[in-house]
Write an enzyme that holds these catalytic residues in place. Structure first.
Site, PDB file in Angstrom:
ATOM      1  N   SER A 528       0.854  -1.189   0.000  1.00 44.46           N
ATOM      2  CA  SER A 528       0.000   0.000   0.000  1.00 44.46           C
ATOM      3  C   SER A 528       0.893   1.244   0.000  1.00 44.46           C
ATOM      4  O   SER A 528       1.666   1.427  -0.931  1.00 44.46           O
ATOM      5  CB  SER A 528      -0.958  -0.049   1.198  1.00 44.46           C
ATOM      6  OG  SER A 528      -2.011   0.851   1.029  1.00 44.46           O
ATOM      7  N   HIS A 641      -7.424  -5.672  -1.234  1.00 38.33           N
ATOM      8  CA  HIS A 641      -6.299  -4.986  -0.590  1.00 38.33           C
ATOM      9  C   HIS A 641      -5.878  -5.700   0.699  1.00 38.33           C
ATOM     10  O   HIS A 641      -4.771  -5.495   1.194  1.00 38.33           O
ATOM     11  CB  HIS A 641      -6.710  -3.546  -0.287  1.00 38.33           C
ATOM     12  CG  HIS A 641      -5.573  -2.597  -0.094  1.00 38.33           C
ATOM     13  ND1 HIS A 641      -4.681  -2.283  -1.089  1.00 38.33           N
ATOM     14  CD2 HIS A 641      -5.180  -1.882   0.991  1.00 38.33           C
ATOM     15  CE1 HIS A 641      -3.782  -1.413  -0.635  1.00 38.33           C
ATOM     16  NE2 HIS A 641      -4.070  -1.153   0.626  1.00 38.33           N
TER      17      HIS A 641
END
Length: 667
Positions: A528, A641
């Protein structure tokens, strides 16, 4: 000397039990909790346990390949309501504490979640996802075949999008259903829908007299353009809704005091956008007067610790004392979390903090004691009893067989100076089977967020890299939580600036002070924001011989329009959005510096990542491949994610194996 225990493996997280959500019974002599494990079907099971504090005996209350969670004791202690997907979707079930089969309470088409009891035991309040015209009195659960048929029919239809927030990493593409608050009358077995607005409602608490429900949401007509979250009450009898907060901030974790005269809650008014520290407020229910208890504090309220073995939610506060003169909560500070208390004058006291990760707690007002959940760098989780005299007693012995068999390495805490003199905290793991005089390859790990925190918690991925023979460094550069408001805000509008040099200063520090690190075999990885930073690093230095970028950002220009948070996050973090300053966004984009990359780069990305969508990885791969750089791209089907933390176990293992393969190949 040969190790008596084996090295940890990529598959070993599937052998762990992960505890969460401790909940005292009303008498204070037992508590329930949730244990999550990986089953043989490449999925997670969650089971309910109850432990007797007099005998220490823990009994398992649920079984099977199911997810059972959110256990809540009735006020008389005779029943537990919980959430289970045993019928196909999450529904509410009731279990008598003296035994017997669980009884299904709800049959809502889209499920029912997060049950809580009213203080008199008359009601169970929960949340359900409903269409505008749904009738809660005639909800019917679909069969497996009906659900499958509905999915197939839906997949044949085009998706018509009219909302700015039309997708999220947590839920995928949104539909028109909204989270509504429902009351179940236990005696009459009837359902009443309390909220109806065309927005999501987050249940917070019910007043002690069972007349009013407290919830969080945004009832504004411009809700989808606003990033605020207010507190409201709804009267159960009249369904009248009253707004409690000012529409200028985001407020949550609210609870009534035992008398019902006050409400405590966390929140802030976004003075530093997404980097703003939480405050602790008290609201006088009669006068509406709001008091901030935390105005002189400078640490984050709540649990912001990062890990890859934390499954299941737990209470982090604020929780009222029985006498209504104190509040209890978890706070995040300097690489650890602890249990704190504050009186109504704002005097703060640490009840428990010991360089580890307190991930949840339950409070018993009768004995003024707590059950707290604790993770350490060498132990994934256990529950402890913290009594009124601050004595700590371990209650569980989770993962005992695993820890007897596997070598888990204690990290060394270190502090170094950044270029401008700021102190940066980090941790260093020596490799499995470490021998003095030998040189070892090195991996720098960078966390996501960026407003999050590495710290004193169990982290399987770090342990795995150490087991594979690497020295591992993980740090909290500026932008991380745990070190005050100025520190966590300091990376905003400066991505790739001092946050980058903080990391490089850490590498310099360990090379200077740990002679066993081979300076010619340095690796770097992160996910990320940590993936953005990995991309940035390889575009700005060639000191690393291998890099793995995960669920990363490479192009802020496209991120604005493809991420579920892009339209506000670029402004929050970089100071500009796509419509304001394309030059600045491009300057912040690692893709701009692709020609500089000499480090072999592995790109890992989930196909269903809506936070940092896979096109970010695609752009970087194509650019580097077009430039004939050493690059490889691994795409994980169905992965969001959250792949590294709660993704399909098989995919999580594949991910770890690819990371290890790349570093082994180039380091």
């Amino acid at each position: 000397m040969a190790n008596s225990k084996r090295a940890i493996t990529a598959e070993d997280f599937t052998n762990l039990e992960v505890y969460s959500d401790p909940q005292f019974n009303p008498e204070g002599n037992k508590y329930a909790f949730v244990s999550t494990t990986v089953n043989d079907k490449d999925d997670y099971d969650s089971q309910l346990f109850v432990q007797d504090l007099n005998t220490n005996e823990a009994k398992q209350w649920t079984f099977g390949n199911e997810k059972n969670s959110n256990p809540r004791f009735s006020p008389d202690g005779k029943s537990v309501v919980f959430q289970s997907n045993r019928s196909g979707v999450p529904q509410l079930w009731l279990l008598h504490t003296d035994g017997g089969e669980a009884k299904q309470v709800t049959t809502f088409k889209n499920g029912a979640v997060s049950p809580e009891w009213s203080k008199d035991g008359r009601y169970i309040i929960f949340t359900a996802s409903l269409d505008k015209d749904d009738d809660v009195k005639s909800q019917k659960e679909q069969s497996k075949e009906e659900r499958q048929k509905e999915r197939e029919e839906k997949n044949k239809q085009p998706l018509v999008v009219t909302s700015l927030r039309y997708k999220s990493d947590a839920k995928g593409f949104h539909d028109d259903k909204k989270s509504q608050i429902i009351v179940y009358d236990v005696e009459n077995e009837t359902f009443t829908q309390l909220t109806t607005a065309d927005t999501h409602h987050g249940y917070q608490d019910i007043s002690p007299d069972s007349s009013t429900v407290l919830f969080a949401g945004n009832l504004s007509e411009d809700a989808e353009y606003e990033l605020t979250n207010d507190l409201y009450t709804v009267n159960i009898a009249t369904k009248e809704v009253t707004k409690l907060t000012n529409g200028k901030g985001t407020y949550h974790s609210a609870s009534y005091s035992p008398s019902g005269e006050k409400i405590a809650f966390f929140g802030h008014e976004q003075t530093h956008a997404g980097a703003t520290l939480n405050e602790l407020y008290i609201l006088d229910v009669k006068t509406g007067e709001r008091t901030c208890l935390s105005s002189d504090w400078d640490f984050q309220l709540g649990d912001i610790m990062i890990g890859d073995t934390r499954l299941g939610a737990s209470t982090t506060g604020p929780v009222w004392s029985k006498a209504e003169d104190k509040l209890f909560f978890i706070g995040t500070d300097y690489g650890a979390t602890g249990l704190y208390q504050v009186n109504l004058q704002g005097d703060l006291e640490v009840l428990y903090k010991n360089d580890n990760h307190v991930f949840g707690f339950s409070y018993d007002g009768n004995s003024e004691s707590f059950v707290i959940g604790v993770s350490t760098p060498t132990n994934p989780c256990n529950f402890y009893l913290l009594d009124s005299n601050s004595n700590l007693t371990r209650l569980t012995n989770a993962n005992a067989a695993f820890l007897e068999e596997v070598e888990v390495i204690e990290p060394e805490t270190l502090t170094y100076q950044a270029e401008d003199g700021w102190e940066i905290q980090g941790w260093l793991l020596r490799p499995y089977g470490f021998e003095e005089g030998k040189k070892y390859p090195f991996v720098l790990e960078i966390h996501g967020g960026p407003h999050a925190m590495y710290g004193q918690s169990f982290f399987h991925e770090m342990q795995l890299l150490a087991a594979k023979g690497y020295v591992v460094l993980y740090t909290n550069p500026r932008g991380s939580h745990g070190y005050g408001q100025e520190f966590v805000d300091a990376c905003r509008a400066d991505y790739g600036g001092s946050d980058y040099t903080d990391l490089m200063s850490g590498v310099d520090y360990v090379l200077e002070n740990y002679s066993f690190i081979d300076a010619d075999r340095l690796g770097v990885t992160g996910g990320s924001y940590g993936g953005f930073m990995t991309n940035w690093i390889v575009g700005h230095t060639n000191r690393f011989k291998a890099a793995v970028t995960q669920r990363s950002i490479s192009n802020w220009l496209s991120f604005y329009g493809v991420s579920d948070i892009g339209y506000f996050f670029t402004k929050w973090e970089l100071g500009q959005n796509l419509l304001e300053d394309t030059t600045k966004l491009w300057d912040f984009s690692p893709l701009k510096y692709a020609e500089n990359v000499e480090t072999p780069l592995l790109i890992l990305h989930g196909e269903q990542d809506y936070r940092c969508p896979i096109e970010q990885g695609e752009q970087l791969f194509v650019a580097l491949k077009h430039l004939k750089k050493e690059v490889e791209f691994v795409r994980f089907p169905g992965a969001s994610h959250e792949l590294s933390r709660s993704g399909k176990p098989e995919m999580r293992i594949e991910r770890l194996n690819h990371i290890c393969r790349w570093f082994e190949q180039y380091l």
